[in-house]
Design a protein around this motif. Structure first.
Motif, mmCIF file in Angstrom:
data_model
loop_
_atom_site.group_PDB
_atom_site.id
_atom_site.type_symbol
_atom_site.label_atom_id
_atom_site.label_comp_id
_atom_site.label_asym_id
_atom_site.label_seq_id
_atom_site.Cartn_x
_atom_site.Cartn_y
_atom_site.Cartn_z
ATOM 1 N N ILE A 3 -4.858 33.495 30.928
ATOM 2 C CA ILE A 3 -3.581 32.849 31.205
ATOM 3 C C ILE A 3 -2.601 33.941 31.589
ATOM 4 O O ILE A 3 -2.405 34.891 30.844
ATOM 5 N N GLU A 4 -2.016 33.819 32.746
ATOM 6 C CA GLU A 4 -1.077 34.815 33.222
ATOM 7 C C GLU A 4 0.341 34.321 33.008
ATOM 8 O O GLU A 4 0.645 33.150 33.174
ATOM 9 N N ILE A 5 1.193 35.245 32.621
ATOM 10 C CA ILE A 5 2.615 34.945 32.475
ATOM 11 C C ILE A 5 3.341 35.860 33.441
ATOM 12 O O ILE A 5 3.204 37.078 33.382
ATOM 13 N N ALA A 6 4.076 35.296 34.360
ATOM 14 C CA ALA A 6 4.738 36.087 35.398
ATOM 15 C C ALA A 6 6.238 35.854 35.370
ATOM 16 O O ALA A 6 6.718 34.765 35.048
ATOM 17 N N THR A 7 6.973 36.890 35.725
ATOM 18 C CA THR A 7 8.423 36.778 35.834
ATOM 19 C C THR A 7 8.765 36.523 37.299
ATOM 20 O O THR A 7 8.387 37.296 38.166
ATOM 21 N N ILE A 8 9.448 35.417 37.541
ATOM 22 C CA ILE A 8 9.818 35.043 38.908
ATOM 23 C C ILE A 8 11.321 34.768 38.938
ATOM 24 O O ILE A 8 11.804 33.866 38.262
ATOM 25 N N GLY A 17 2.424 27.073 36.132
ATOM 26 C CA GLY A 17 3.732 26.792 36.712
ATOM 27 C C GLY A 17 4.781 26.346 35.715
ATOM 28 O O GLY A 17 5.892 26.010 36.093
ATOM 29 N N GLN A 18 4.463 26.361 34.428
ATOM 30 C CA GLN A 18 5.414 25.934 33.396
ATOM 31 C C GLN A 18 6.429 27.043 33.147
ATOM 32 O O GLN A 18 6.084 28.206 32.983
ATOM 33 N N SER A 19 7.705 26.690 33.122
ATOM 34 C CA SER A 19 8.778 27.654 32.929
ATOM 35 C C SER A 19 8.957 27.944 31.433
ATOM 36 O O SER A 19 8.935 27.033 30.606
ATOM 37 N N LEU A 20 9.131 29.244 31.106
ATOM 38 C CA LEU A 20 9.296 29.653 29.709
ATOM 39 C C LEU A 20 10.571 30.461 29.551
ATOM 40 O O LEU A 20 10.946 31.225 30.439
ATOM 41 N N SER A 21 11.203 30.347 28.382
ATOM 42 C CA SER A 21 12.356 31.190 28.087
ATOM 43 C C SER A 21 11.851 32.593 27.752
ATOM 44 O O SER A 21 10.665 32.799 27.508
ATOM 45 N N GLY A 22 12.741 33.565 27.729
ATOM 46 C CA GLY A 22 12.365 34.948 27.433
ATOM 47 C C GLY A 22 11.689 35.092 26.076
ATOM 48 O O GLY A 22 10.686 35.783 25.933
ATOM 49 N N ALA A 23 12.242 34.429 25.052
ATOM 50 C CA ALA A 23 11.682 34.531 23.703
ATOM 51 C C ALA A 23 10.284 33.915 23.629
ATOM 52 O O ALA A 23 9.374 34.478 23.024
#
Length: 100
Positions: A3-8, A17-23
């Motif tokens: 599972i990749e987490i990318a900053t866009i 494609g799910q948006s996550l908060s910084g925390a």
């Protein structure tokens, strides 16, 4: 599965494609790192057990060969030799099974 987490554009999204908060993104990264570390540790443990198993098999076969040769000269020792070989095999199996 990775599972990749990318900053866009200042936000963070997962590979789905799910948006996550910084925390949440930081917590997700920590959890993924923990899972990856556990997987690596499990693989290393498995490799160590395989090495120990191969060594125990080699040692057992060597001991049986030595016993066969020795028993030609001293057949009366057969009972003791059998007990010793059995004890070695049980001990090696226990050590491999309980290796952590």
């Amino acid at each position: 599965m990775r599972i990749e987490i990318a900053t866009i554009l200042g936000g963070t999204t997962t590979s789905s494609g799910q948006s996550l908060s910084g925390a949440v993104a930081r917590q997700s990264r920590r959890e993924l790192e923990t899972i990856a570390a556990r997987a690596e540790a499990a693989q290393t443990l498995d490799q160590a057990r395989a090495f120990l198993t191969a060594a125990a098999i080699t040692n057992t076969l060597t001991l049986y060969g030595l016993a066969e040769q020795g028993l030609q000269a001293a057949p009366a020792a057969a009972g003791d030799v059998k007990d010793i070989l059995s004890a070695y095999g049980r001990g090696a199996a226990f050590q491999i099974a309980t290796f952590r």
